[in-house]
Structures are given as C-alpha cells and as structure tokens.
Design a protein around this motif. Structure first.
Motif, PDB file in Angstrom:
ATOM      1  N   ASP A  95      31.028  -5.264  61.698  1.00  0.00           N
ATOM      2  CA  ASP A  95      29.769  -4.691  61.194  1.00  0.00           C
ATOM      3  C   ASP A  95      29.581  -3.250  61.679  1.00  0.00           C
ATOM      4  O   ASP A  95      29.066  -2.399  60.940  1.00  0.00           O
ATOM      5  N   ILE A  96      29.992  -3.003  62.901  1.00  0.00           N
ATOM      6  CA  ILE A  96      29.884  -1.623  63.413  1.00  0.00           C
ATOM      7  C   ILE A  96      30.727  -0.693  62.538  1.00  0.00           C
ATOM      8  O   ILE A  96      30.282   0.386  62.113  1.00  0.00           O
ATOM      9  N   TRP A  97      31.969  -1.134  62.239  1.00  0.00           N
ATOM     10  CA  TRP A  97      32.845  -0.276  61.432  1.00  0.00           C
ATOM     11  C   TRP A  97      32.321  -0.112  59.996  1.00  0.00           C
ATOM     12  O   TRP A  97      32.435   0.972  59.417  1.00  0.00           O
ATOM     13  N   SER A  98      31.737  -1.165  59.449  1.00  0.00           N
ATOM     14  CA  SER A  98      31.140  -1.048  58.106  1.00  0.00           C
ATOM     15  C   SER A  98      30.052   0.014  58.116  1.00  0.00           C
ATOM     16  O   SER A  98      29.952   0.851  57.213  1.00  0.00           O
ATOM     17  N   PHE A  99      29.219  -0.023  59.143  1.00  0.00           N
ATOM     18  CA  PHE A  99      28.132   0.941  59.251  1.00  0.00           C
ATOM     19  C   PHE A  99      28.690   2.367  59.381  1.00  0.00           C
ATOM     20  O   PHE A  99      28.236   3.292  58.689  1.00  0.00           O
ATOM     21  N   ARG A 101      31.514   3.593  58.421  1.00  0.00           N
ATOM     22  CA  ARG A 101      32.133   4.080  57.170  1.00  0.00           C
ATOM     23  C   ARG A 101      31.061   4.369  56.131  1.00  0.00           C
ATOM     24  O   ARG A 101      31.109   5.390  55.429  1.00  0.00           O
ATOM     25  N   THR A 102      30.078   3.457  56.037  1.00  0.00           N
ATOM     26  CA  THR A 102      29.010   3.646  55.047  1.00  0.00           C
ATOM     27  C   THR A 102      28.250   4.939  55.308  1.00  0.00           C
ATOM     28  O   THR A 102      27.924   5.699  54.392  1.00  0.00           O
ATOM     29  N   MET A 103      27.979   5.188  56.579  1.00  0.00           N
ATOM     30  CA  MET A 103      27.171   6.358  56.931  1.00  0.00           C
ATOM     31  C   MET A 103      28.026   7.598  57.165  1.00  0.00           C
ATOM     32  O   MET A 103      27.518   8.662  57.504  1.00  0.00           O
ATOM     33  N   ASN A 104      29.348   7.427  56.996  1.00  0.00           N
ATOM     34  CA  ASN A 104      30.263   8.559  57.152  1.00  0.00           C
ATOM     35  C   ASN A 104      30.136   9.217  58.535  1.00  0.00           C
ATOM     36  O   ASN A 104      30.100  10.451  58.664  1.00  0.00           O
ATOM     37  N   VAL A 105      30.100   8.380  59.552  1.00  0.00           N
ATOM     38  CA  VAL A 105      29.978   8.889  60.929  1.00  0.00           C
ATOM     39  C   VAL A 105      31.357   9.333  61.417  1.00  0.00           C
ATOM     40  O   VAL A 105      32.334   8.590  61.280  1.00  0.00           O
ATOM     41  N   PRO A 106      31.483  10.538  61.962  1.00  0.00           N
ATOM     42  CA  PRO A 106      32.784  10.970  62.491  1.00  0.00           C
ATOM     43  C   PRO A 106      33.196  10.105  63.687  1.00  0.00           C
ATOM     44  O   PRO A 106      32.348   9.788  64.529  1.00  0.00           O
ATOM     45  N   VAL A 107      34.466   9.718  63.745  1.00  0.00           N
ATOM     46  CA  VAL A 107      34.940   8.890  64.872  1.00  0.00           C
ATOM     47  C   VAL A 107      36.193   9.515  65.471  1.00  0.00           C
ATOM     48  O   VAL A 107      36.857  10.357  64.847  1.00  0.00           O
ATOM     49  N   ASN A 108      36.538   9.069  66.667  1.00  0.00           N
ATOM     50  CA  ASN A 108      37.742   9.534  67.365  1.00  0.00           C
ATOM     51  C   ASN A 108      38.977   9.221  66.503  1.00  0.00           C
ATOM     52  O   ASN A 108      39.159   8.082  66.052  1.00  0.00           O
ATOM     53  N   VAL A 109      39.866  10.216  66.296  1.00  0.00           N
ATOM     54  CA  VAL A 109      41.038  10.000  65.431  1.00  0.00           C
ATOM     55  C   VAL A 109      41.989   8.953  65.998  1.00  0.00           C
ATOM     56  O   VAL A 109      42.792   8.363  65.255  1.00  0.00           O
ATOM     57  N   LEU A 110      41.916   8.701  67.306  1.00  0.00           N
ATOM     58  CA  LEU A 110      42.811   7.696  67.898  1.00  0.00           C
ATOM     59  C   LEU A 110      42.549   6.299  67.331  1.00  0.00           C
ATOM     60  O   LEU A 110      43.444   5.451  67.315  1.00  0.00           O
ATOM     61  N   HIS A 111      41.329   6.062  66.855  1.00  0.00           N
ATOM     62  CA  HIS A 111      41.031   4.732  66.298  1.00  0.00           C
ATOM     63  C   HIS A 111      41.958   4.409  65.131  1.00  0.00           C
ATOM     64  O   HIS A 111      42.374   3.263  64.949  1.00  0.00           O
ATOM     65  N   SER A 112      42.307   5.416  64.346  1.00  0.00           N
ATOM     66  CA  SER A 112      43.161   5.148  63.184  1.00  0.00           C
ATOM     67  C   SER A 112      44.634   5.003  63.582  1.00  0.00           C
ATOM     68  O   SER A 112      45.489   4.715  62.762  1.00  0.00           O
ATOM     69  N   GLN A 113      44.933   5.221  64.867  1.00  0.00           N
ATOM     70  CA  GLN A 113      46.311   5.077  65.347  1.00  0.00           C
ATOM     71  C   GLN A 113      46.477   3.812  66.197  1.00  0.00           C
ATOM     72  O   GLN A 113      47.434   3.691  66.965  1.00  0.00           O
ATOM     73  N   GLY A 114      45.518   2.901  66.108  1.00  0.00           N
ATOM     74  CA  GLY A 114      45.674   1.611  66.796  1.00  0.00           C
ATOM     75  C   GLY A 114      44.967   1.535  68.135  1.00  0.00           C
ATOM     76  O   GLY A 114      45.009   0.509  68.812  1.00  0.00           O
ATOM     77  N   TYR A 115      44.341   2.635  68.536  1.00  0.00           N
ATOM     78  CA  TYR A 115      43.587   2.613  69.798  1.00  0.00           C
ATOM     79  C   TYR A 115      42.160   2.161  69.469  1.00  0.00           C
ATOM     80  O   TYR A 115      41.352   2.949  68.989  1.00  0.00           O
TER      81      TYR A 115
END
Ligand code: SF4
Length: 290
Positions: A95-99, A101-115
């Motif tokens: 649910d946190i990730w849905s929120f 993405r929906t709100m287009n909140v910038p996140v740490n790029v490491l999240h997309s690399q498995g961290y």
C-alpha cells in the motif's frame, strides 16, 4: 545528529572498521546511531517513526500505532516521558508503494535496484524477488536481533515476553565511559562494607537488557565526565543474574536501575529517590549530600 567522534575513533582503533561482521552490529549501531538519537530525543516530548508491522516479522509484528517509548526518555526525563507514534504501523509495504506511485513521490533510486530496506552501506544489500526486505539488512545475524537500537524496544525482553525467557541475543554492555569504574562482585562487596572511603561515589546497579538503564546511559556517562577530577567518583555494577539476589539483599535494589551514593564518611549508601535521570538531577542529588 552526529555520533561522538571520540567514541567512533575508540571503536575503530580497538576493533577495526568492520567489527560488526565479527561480533554483531549492536556496538557499532549504539555508538553511531542510538546515542545520537538519544541525545536528540532528550529535547522532545514525542517522535514519529515510519515503522510497519510487515517490515520485520521477527521484531515489528506487534508494534502499536502509539506507545510510550520503551527505550528512550524525553525532555521531562524518566520512564514514560516520551511518546512514540508509528502512524503507518498497520499499512502494508504494498500500500505504501501504491501511494508513492499514485502521488508520484520521488524515491531513492536504490529501491529499483533491489535495495528495499536501506541502512548503512556495509550492512545493506539488495534482495532477490521473493526475499523479505529485512533479509537485506545484517544478513549474517539472527532475524530476531535485527533492530539497530533505534527501535530496540521491539525486541522482547524479560519485561515484555509472555514466557519470561530473557532475550540477551542483542544485548551489549552499558556505561562504557572511561570515567566509570566497573565493580566486580568481590570489589563491590568489599567497597560496600567500608566504614570510610577516600572519595564519595555514585554507583549505578544495572542490567544491560534493561530499557530504563539504556535510557539513562548517556546521562550517566555525561555525569561521569562532569565529575572527572572531582572528589566524587562514578561506578557501575552489573547486578543482573547471579548478582541480583546479593544486590537486592545488600544494596537496596528493588528494580533496575538502582543508583546509590556512597558518602566517603558513611558506611551505608543513600539511594537516589527519583525517576528523573538527567545530569542536572544527579548533580543536585550529589550536591545535597556533600
Ligand atoms: S548499520 Fe552497520 S555500519 Fe551502520 S551503525 Fe549499524 S553496524 Fe554500524
């Protein structure tokens, strides 16, 4: 918030840069993260965390939305002086990730690399799909000890567990200041029987797992530093386990921590009567007895 440079230096000089791989992360986390946070929280009445129950089945599955902080003290001092809010305790990571993405909140790029769970670099690794996010943190340790100390109250102790079995897996020593003398059982027995002493002493009877002892650690270390070079010395005695019956019978201990003032002119110690365990309160107590 910054760690105390002299404490970091002492750790690295004595054990090297990566001691946490050898003897666990608690000591390093305590110096680099927990103590700075403790100092910061002493100026507050409440704090807000991003803890979620699904983050760590080993340690976070029961966290409440609001609680009295079980580990730290706030500006009024003493147990219960700090409120801890965990407003997303009930929210799932999905649910946190849905929120986000929906709100287009910038996140740490490491999240997309498995961290997924990100901490200090040497203690964080990427995880594969299907692995739990906490497997990316302190992966060489038992899942039940995976708290850095910022949320140490999540780890059950004898105070909180249902079966009373004390969890000492993550416990590390307290009051490590060079200005604090550690009394052995034989030493404290001899010391407590003296009719007169060269100096007066303030001594804490503690158990390393006790959250109230942990909460007063910074204050007591600071007290020892302030009393350095005076005629009042500072000591500690680990009154847990086999020492507990002795401390309860002979040193007025009813609970942890118990703080005693041994006057240089009196045999019997005087017990610190308050739950305000800040430096100014300790100093006022000492001044009143001198
Ligand atoms: S997470 Fe690792 S490097 Fe960071 S403070 Fe803890 S043990 Fe030290």
């Amino acid at each position: 918030m910054f760690p105390d440079a002299s404490e970091v230096e002492a750790l690295v000089r004595s054990k090297g840069m990566f001691s946490f791989y050898e003897d666990g992360h608690q000591e390093c986390c305590r110096i680099r993260k927990v103590r700075p946070l403790r100092r910061a929280l002493k100026g507050l009445k409440a704090w807000i965390t991003g803890q979620r129950r699904d983050q760590s089945p080993g340690t976070r599955s029961n966290i409440p939305i609001v609680q009295i902080d079980p580990s730290f003290e706030g500006m009024d001092g003493g147990p219960g002086s700090l409120i801890k809010w965990n407003p997303v305790a009930n929210v799932t990571g999905t649910d946190i990730w849905s929120f986000l993405r929906t709100m287009n909140v910038p996140v740490n790029v490491l999240h997309s690399q498995g961290y997924i769970s990100i901490g200090c670099e040497p203690c964080t690794r990427a995880v594969l799909p299907g692995m739990h996010e906490r497997e990316g943190r302190w992966w060489w340790e038992d899942a039940k000890a995976k708290e850095c100390g910022l949320h140490k109250g999540n780890i059950e102790t004898a105070e909180t567990s249902n079966n009373g079995a004390q969890n000492t897996a993550s416990v590390s020593e307290l009051f490590l200041s060079k200005d604090i003398k550690a009394f052995s059982r034989a030493e404290i027995e001899e010391f407590a029987n003296l009719e007169k002493r060269e100096n007066s002493w303030i001594v804490v009877l503690y158990a390393p797992w006790c959250p109230y002892c942990q909460a007063m650690e910074a204050s007591f270390n600071e007290l020892a530093e302030k009393l350095g070079g005076t005629n009042v010395k500072v000591g500690k005695f680990n009154a847990d386990k086999e020492n507990k019956p002795y401390a309860m019978a002979e040193l007025q201990m009813k609970s942890f921590p118990t703080i005693l003032f041994f006057s240089k002119n009196l045999r019997n110690p005087i017990k610190y009567p308050s739950e305000q365990r800040d430096v100014d309160s300790f100093l006022a107590f000492i001044r009143a007895l001198q």
